[in-house]
Write an enzyme that holds these catalytic residues in place. Structure first.
Site, PDB file in Angstrom:
ATOM      1  CD1 TRP A   1     -34.056  68.217  55.525  1.00 16.03           C
ATOM      2  CD2 TRP A   1     -36.116  69.086  55.649  1.00 16.03           C
ATOM      3  NE1 TRP A   1     -34.765  67.487  56.461  1.00 16.03           N
ATOM      4  CE2 TRP A   1     -36.027  68.005  56.549  1.00 16.03           C
ATOM      5  CE3 TRP A   1     -37.318  69.788  55.549  1.00 16.03           C
ATOM      6  CZ2 TRP A   1     -37.099  67.615  57.349  1.00 16.03           C
ATOM      7  CZ3 TRP A   1     -38.390  69.394  56.344  1.00 16.03           C
ATOM      8  CH2 TRP A   1     -38.269  68.321  57.236  1.00 16.03           C
TER       9      TRP A   1
ATOM     10  CG  ASP B   1     -28.128  70.862  54.139  1.00 22.10           C
ATOM     11  OD1 ASP B   1     -26.944  70.952  54.504  1.00 22.10           O
ATOM     12  OD2 ASP B   1     -28.530  71.227  53.017  1.00 22.10           O
ATOM     13  CG  ASP B   2     -32.748  65.261  58.443  1.00 22.70           C
ATOM     14  OD1 ASP B   2     -33.889  65.721  58.268  1.00 22.70           O
ATOM     15  OD2 ASP B   2     -32.451  64.491  59.383  1.00 22.70           O
ATOM     16  CE1 TYR B   3     -28.525  68.492  65.749  1.00 20.44           C
ATOM     17  CE2 TYR B   3     -30.234  66.875  66.254  1.00 20.44           C
ATOM     18  CZ  TYR B   3     -29.124  67.610  66.635  1.00 20.44           C
ATOM     19  OH  TYR B   3     -28.615  67.456  67.902  1.00 20.44           O
TER      20      TYR B   3
ATOM     21  CD1 TRP C   1     -33.779  61.229  60.870  1.00 22.91           C
ATOM     22  CD2 TRP C   1     -34.463  60.154  59.035  1.00 22.91           C
ATOM     23  NE1 TRP C   1     -33.831  62.142  59.844  1.00 22.91           N
ATOM     24  CE2 TRP C   1     -34.246  61.521  58.699  1.00 22.91           C
ATOM     25  CE3 TRP C   1     -34.906  59.289  58.030  1.00 22.91           C
ATOM     26  CZ2 TRP C   1     -34.452  62.029  57.419  1.00 22.91           C
ATOM     27  CZ3 TRP C   1     -35.110  59.796  56.750  1.00 22.91           C
ATOM     28  CH2 TRP C   1     -34.886  61.148  56.451  1.00 22.91           C
TER      29      TRP C   1
END
Length: 237
Positions: free
Chosen positions: A154, A173-175, A224
């Site tokens: 990440w 894997d970024d929330y 995002w």
């Protein structure tokens, strides 16, 4: 990723208008999000060496941004007597200094070890120079950087997107990206309590991302922004 100390920024080194146009045609749902949020305004900080950027990333890990900023500033200030005011310490400076100097600046034991490992692997060439990185693929860069203690995939992906301006990185894997994907494509409501089973899976994201190539970094940025919209945040005028 934290911003550079100089505060100077520049546009990504790719055609962002073309990226937006092609993404909007290839994926109309994403296109509606793009239209709702507005222009792609991501800026890259002034160029730092990979060593400086990764050292900053290590310091910022799992610490509130204000606290990390203070620790980073104290660490740099502690080297003024050897490298001059405003200059970042070199890998050699980090290896030569006593542990107490780094700990006094506020670095934990683990971050001190990570910073020293980063310095050693920069000197031995495991961490490539900026010139070498420019000739490497995204996966080659990641493969090199994750050999450093405290640097995972990440962190390497954030470097690729926000420091190197690579256009086609998808941080699976970024929330925030997973949540933004669920909000945009999977029917997650802004008011819903988010549980792991409601987030996008890697398989779902990879399947959709076939439409996004070669602009996955731009699509991720809008994921995002989907989270921002769900939280009631609006783009700056």
């Amino acid at each position: 990723m934290p911003s550079s100390r100089s505060g100077r920024t520049h546009k990504p080194p790719y055609d962002t208008a073309r990226a937006i146009a092609e993404l909007s045609v290839a994926d109309p749902k994403l296109g509606r999000l793009i239209e709702r949020w507005g222009p792609f305004t991501m800026r890259l900080p002034a160029t730092q060496s990979p060593f400086e950027a990764l050292a900053e990333s290590i310091i910022y890990q799992q610490v509130h941004a204000n606290a990390a900023r203070a620790i980073h500033s104290r660490m740099i200030e502690s080297f003024h007597h050897v490298c001059g005011i405003g200059n970042h310490p070199s890998p050699e400076h980090i290896l030569d200094c006593p542990n107490e100097q780094l700990r006094k600046a506020g670095l934990s034991h683990n971050k001190t070890l990570a910073l020293r490992d980063l310095a050693a692997k920069t000197i031995d060439g495991t961490v490539p120079t900026l010139a070498k990185i420019k000739k490497m693929s995204d996966e080659e860069v990641i493969e090199h950087l994750v050999q450093v203690r405290g640097i995972g995939r990440w962190t390497a992906e954030m470097l690729l997107i926000f420091r190197l301006g690579r256009p086609d990185v998808l941080p699976l894997d970024d929330y925030g990206v997973r949540k933004g994907f669920a909000l945009t494509f999977l029917g997650l409501k802004p008011t819903q309590k988010v549980t792991p089973d409601l987030l996008a899976t890697k398989e779902q994201m990879l399947k959709r991302a076939k439409k996004w190539r070669p602009w996955c970094s731009v699509a991720s940025w809008y994921m995002w922004r989907a989270c921002d919209l769900a939280a009631g945040k609006l783009p700056a005028e």
